[in-house]
Design a protein around this motif. Structure first.
Motif, PDB file in Angstrom:
ATOM      1  N   VAL A   8       0.846  -1.194   0.000  1.00 33.06           N
ATOM      2  CA  VAL A   8       0.000   0.000   0.000  1.00 33.06           C
ATOM      3  C   VAL A   8       0.880   1.243   0.000  1.00 33.06           C
ATOM      4  CG1 VAL A   8      -1.786   1.294   1.235  1.00 33.06           C
ATOM      5  CG2 VAL A   8      -1.821  -1.212   1.246  1.00 33.06           C
ATOM      6  N   GLY A   9       0.616   2.139  -0.935  1.00 32.38           N
ATOM      7  CA  GLY A   9       1.316   3.420  -0.972  1.00 32.38           C
ATOM      8  C   GLY A   9       2.608   3.399  -1.751  1.00 32.38           C
ATOM      9  N   ASP A  10       3.530   2.532  -1.402  1.00 36.11           N
ATOM     10  CA  ASP A  10       4.844   2.501  -2.050  1.00 36.11           C
ATOM     11  C   ASP A  10       4.738   2.034  -3.496  1.00 36.11           C
ATOM     12  OD1 ASP A  10       5.997   3.316   0.312  1.00 36.11           O
ATOM     13  OD2 ASP A  10       6.507   1.287   0.971  1.00 36.11           O
ATOM     14  N   LYS A  11       5.680   2.508  -4.309  1.00 39.27           N
ATOM     15  CA  LYS A  11       5.722   2.123  -5.713  1.00 39.27           C
ATOM     16  C   LYS A  11       6.694   0.966  -5.885  1.00 39.27           C
ATOM     17  CE  LYS A  11       4.601   6.718  -7.507  1.00 39.27           C
ATOM     18  NZ  LYS A  11       5.024   7.821  -8.402  1.00 39.27           N
ATOM     19  N   ILE A  12       6.172  -0.155  -6.322  1.00 39.50           N
ATOM     20  CA  ILE A  12       7.009  -1.303  -6.651  1.00 39.50           C
ATOM     21  C   ILE A  12       6.611  -1.810  -8.033  1.00 39.50           C
ATOM     22  CG2 ILE A  12       7.226  -1.943  -4.221  1.00 39.50           C
ATOM     23  CD1 ILE A  12       5.403  -4.395  -4.955  1.00 39.50           C
ATOM     24  N   ASP A  13       7.523  -2.498  -8.690  1.00 40.09           N
ATOM     25  CA  ASP A  13       7.221  -3.105  -9.979  1.00 40.09           C
ATOM     26  C   ASP A  13       6.576  -4.471  -9.794  1.00 40.09           C
ATOM     27  OD1 ASP A  13       8.269  -0.978 -11.349  1.00 40.09           O
ATOM     28  OD2 ASP A  13      10.169  -1.958 -11.847  1.00 40.09           O
ATOM     29  N   ILE A  14       5.747  -4.852 -10.754  1.00 45.29           N
ATOM     30  CA  ILE A  14       5.233  -6.207 -10.810  1.00 45.29           C
ATOM     31  C   ILE A  14       5.966  -6.952 -11.917  1.00 45.29           C
ATOM     32  CG2 ILE A  14       2.966  -5.686  -9.845  1.00 45.29           C
ATOM     33  CD1 ILE A  14       1.853  -5.587 -12.682  1.00 45.29           C
ATOM     34  N   ASN A  15       5.940  -8.270 -11.838  1.00 48.40           N
ATOM     35  CA  ASN A  15       6.590  -9.105 -12.843  1.00 48.40           C
ATOM     36  C   ASN A  15       5.632  -9.271 -14.017  1.00 48.40           C
ATOM     37  OD1 ASN A  15       7.506 -11.352 -14.396  1.00 48.40           O
ATOM     38  ND2 ASN A  15       8.712 -12.079 -12.655  1.00 48.40           N
ATOM     39  N   GLU A  16       5.920  -8.587 -15.114  1.00 47.03           N
ATOM     40  CA  GLU A  16       4.987  -8.605 -16.243  1.00 47.03           C
ATOM     41  C   GLU A  16       4.936  -9.972 -16.919  1.00 47.03           C
ATOM     42  OE1 GLU A  16       6.046  -5.230 -18.615  1.00 47.03           O
ATOM     43  OE2 GLU A  16       5.200  -3.814 -17.172  1.00 47.03           O
ATOM     44  N   GLY A  17       5.986 -10.758 -16.777  1.00 46.18           N
ATOM     45  CA  GLY A  17       5.940 -12.132 -17.282  1.00 46.18           C
ATOM     46  C   GLY A  17       4.949 -12.981 -16.518  1.00 46.18           C
ATOM     47  N   GLU A  18       4.858 -12.757 -15.207  1.00 46.81           N
ATOM     48  CA  GLU A  18       3.877 -13.469 -14.392  1.00 46.81           C
ATOM     49  C   GLU A  18       2.455 -13.032 -14.738  1.00 46.81           C
ATOM     50  OE1 GLU A  18       4.184 -15.981 -12.289  1.00 46.81           O
ATOM     51  OE2 GLU A  18       6.315 -16.089 -12.789  1.00 46.81           O
ATOM     52  N   VAL A  19       2.285 -11.759 -15.058  1.00 47.92           N
ATOM     53  CA  VAL A  19       0.967 -11.269 -15.472  1.00 47.92           C
ATOM     54  C   VAL A  19       0.533 -11.980 -16.747  1.00 47.92           C
ATOM     55  CG1 VAL A  19      -0.326  -9.270 -16.304  1.00 47.92           C
ATOM     56  CG2 VAL A  19       1.240  -9.015 -14.380  1.00 47.92           C
ATOM     57  N   LYS A  20       1.433 -12.063 -17.707  1.00 49.92           N
ATOM     58  CA  LYS A  20       1.096 -12.747 -18.952  1.00 49.92           C
ATOM     59  C   LYS A  20       0.768 -14.220 -18.706  1.00 49.92           C
ATOM     60  CE  LYS A  20       2.527 -13.350 -23.731  1.00 49.92           C
ATOM     61  NZ  LYS A  20       1.911 -14.678 -23.801  1.00 49.92           N
ATOM     62  N   SER A  21       1.520 -14.851 -17.823  1.00 46.73           N
ATOM     63  CA  SER A  21       1.246 -16.256 -17.492  1.00 46.73           C
ATOM     64  C   SER A  21      -0.125 -16.413 -16.857  1.00 46.73           C
ATOM     65  CB  SER A  21       2.328 -16.801 -16.556  1.00 46.73           C
ATOM     66  OG  SER A  21       3.581 -16.843 -17.204  1.00 46.73           O
ATOM     67  N   PHE A  22      -0.530 -15.441 -16.047  1.00 46.30           N
ATOM     68  CA  PHE A  22      -1.857 -15.472 -15.436  1.00 46.30           C
ATOM     69  C   PHE A  22      -2.941 -15.529 -16.511  1.00 46.30           C
ATOM     70  CE2 PHE A  22      -5.559 -12.754 -14.574  1.00 46.30           C
ATOM     71  CZ  PHE A  22      -6.189 -13.485 -13.576  1.00 46.30           C
ATOM     72  N   PHE A  23      -2.827 -14.685 -17.534  1.00 39.64           N
ATOM     73  CA  PHE A  23      -3.839 -14.679 -18.591  1.00 39.64           C
ATOM     74  C   PHE A  23      -3.778 -15.939 -19.443  1.00 39.64           C
ATOM     75  CE2 PHE A  23      -3.868 -10.086 -17.648  1.00 39.64           C
ATOM     76  CZ  PHE A  23      -5.230  -9.910 -17.535  1.00 39.64           C
ATOM     77  N   ASP A  24      -2.573 -16.437 -19.682  1.00 39.73           N
ATOM     78  CA  ASP A  24      -2.460 -17.696 -20.427  1.00 39.73           C
ATOM     79  C   ASP A  24      -3.158 -18.826 -19.684  1.00 39.73           C
ATOM     80  OD1 ASP A  24      -1.013 -16.559 -22.515  1.00 39.73           O
ATOM     81  OD2 ASP A  24       0.933 -17.005 -21.599  1.00 39.73           O
TER      82      ASP A  24
END
Length: 254
Positions: A8-24
Motif C-alpha cells: 500500500v502506498g509505495d511504488k514497486i514493480d510487478i513481474n509482467e511475465g507473471e501477469v502474462k502467465s496469469f492470462f495464459d
C-alpha cells in the motif's frame, strides 16, 4: 509485519511475465460466460455481464462513433467491445482492430466476431503496438482508441511509451477511452498475491486517480488533448470491492 504480496502506498514493480502467465492460464479455465475471462467476478459471474451492459450503455454515446469509424482496441481480450458495441454502430466502411498479447484471448475474440468481415486482430503488447500494426492501419490514425484495464498490468517506466503510442495513433478529433481499476484513496499493488476468487496468484497496480491524472496531463497534455469527462464507472450496486473501483477518462485529440 510487511506483506510483500500486498503493498500500500509505495511504488514497486510487478513481474509482467507473471501477469502474462496469469492470462495464459486463465484461458484454460471453463468459465460460465465469455466476458468472465476478462471481467473476472468468478464467484459472481452474472456481475460481469451486468457491468459490461452498464458500461457500454454509458460510454458508447460518448465515443462519437460513425459509420466509417476506425476503432483500435488495445488489450482487446475477447473483443467484448466489438460485439454488442462498436460493430453495432459502425458500418462495413468502418473497422474494428483488436490487439492483445494473450493468444488464447485472441482466439476467443476471433470466434466472438466471426460473423463480421471488418474485424482484424494482432498479437502484441501495448508497449510494442507501433511495430505490431501494419503501416496501412497506422497511416490515417484511429477515430477511437479503447484502453480498458490494461495499464494496471504495466509498470510505471513503460507508461510514457504506452501513452505516446496512443498519442501517435489517435487521429485528430479522435476520442480515447481509458478505464482502469484504481485505489479509492492511494496506490495498492498486488504482487503475486493469491486470489481466492480467481484461484490463482495475481498481480496488478491499482494506482490512485491522481496518479493517472498526472500521467495523462504529462503524456496526453493540453492544448493538444482535452479531457472531456472523467468519473467513477460503477453505480453503487455494481461495486463489490472495499479498496478499489473503476475510473474512466474520455480524452479528445484536438
Amino acid at each position: 509485519m510487511e506483506d510483500k504480496h500486498r503493498v500500500v502506498g509505495d511504488k514497486i514493480d510487478i513481474n509482467e511475465g507473471e501477469v502474462k502467465s496469469f492470462f495464459d492460464r486463465r484461458c484454460e479455465k471453463n468459465l460460465p460466460y465469455l466476458y468472465n475471462y476478462v471481467n473476472y467476478q468468478d464467484k459472481h459471474p452474472e456481475l460481469a455481464l451486468e457491468r459490461d451492459h452498464y458500461e457500454k450503455e454509458k460510454i458508447l454515446p460518448l465515443l462519437g462513433l460513425r459509420g466509417g469509424s476506425r476503432v483500435l482496441d488495445i488489450g482487446c481480450g475477447v473483443a467484448r467491445w466489438a460485439t454488442e458495441g462498436v460493430l453495432g454502430t459502425i458500418s462495413s466502411k468502418g473497422a474494428y482492430i483488436g490487439v492483445d498479447y494473450t493468444a488464447g484471448l485472441l482466439e476467443m475474440a476471433r470466434k466472438n466476431t466471426e460473423a463480421y468481415a471488418n474485424c482484424r486482430f494482432f498479437y502484441g503488447s501495448f508497449q510494442e503496438i507501433l511495430s505490431v500494426l501494419p503501416p496501412e492501419l497506422k497511416a490515417d490514425g484511429f477515430d477511437v482508441i479503447l484502453v480498458n484495464g490494461v495499464m494496471m498490468y504495466i509498470n510505471d517506466e513503460d507508461i510514457p511509451t504506452c501513452l505516446g503510442n496512443v498519442s501517435q495513433l489517435l487521429a485528430k478529433g479522435g476520442i480515447a477511452y481509458l478505464k482502469e481499476s484504481v485505489g479509492f484513496t492511494e496506490r495498492l499493488t498486488l504482487n503475486e498475491s493469491y486470489s481466492d476468487e480467481l484461484t490463482s496468484n495475481y498481480s496488478a497496480i491499482y494506482r490512485s486517480i491522481a496518479e493517472y491524472d498526472a500521467f495523462f496531463g504529462q503524456y496526453l497534455p493540453a492544448p493538444g488533448f482535452t479531457v472531456l469527462e472523467r468519473d467513477d464507472m460503477w453505480k453503487w450496486n455494481l461495486h463489490n470491492r472495499r479498496e478499489t473501483t473503476a475510473y474512466y477518462w474520455i480524452i479528445r485529440k484536438e
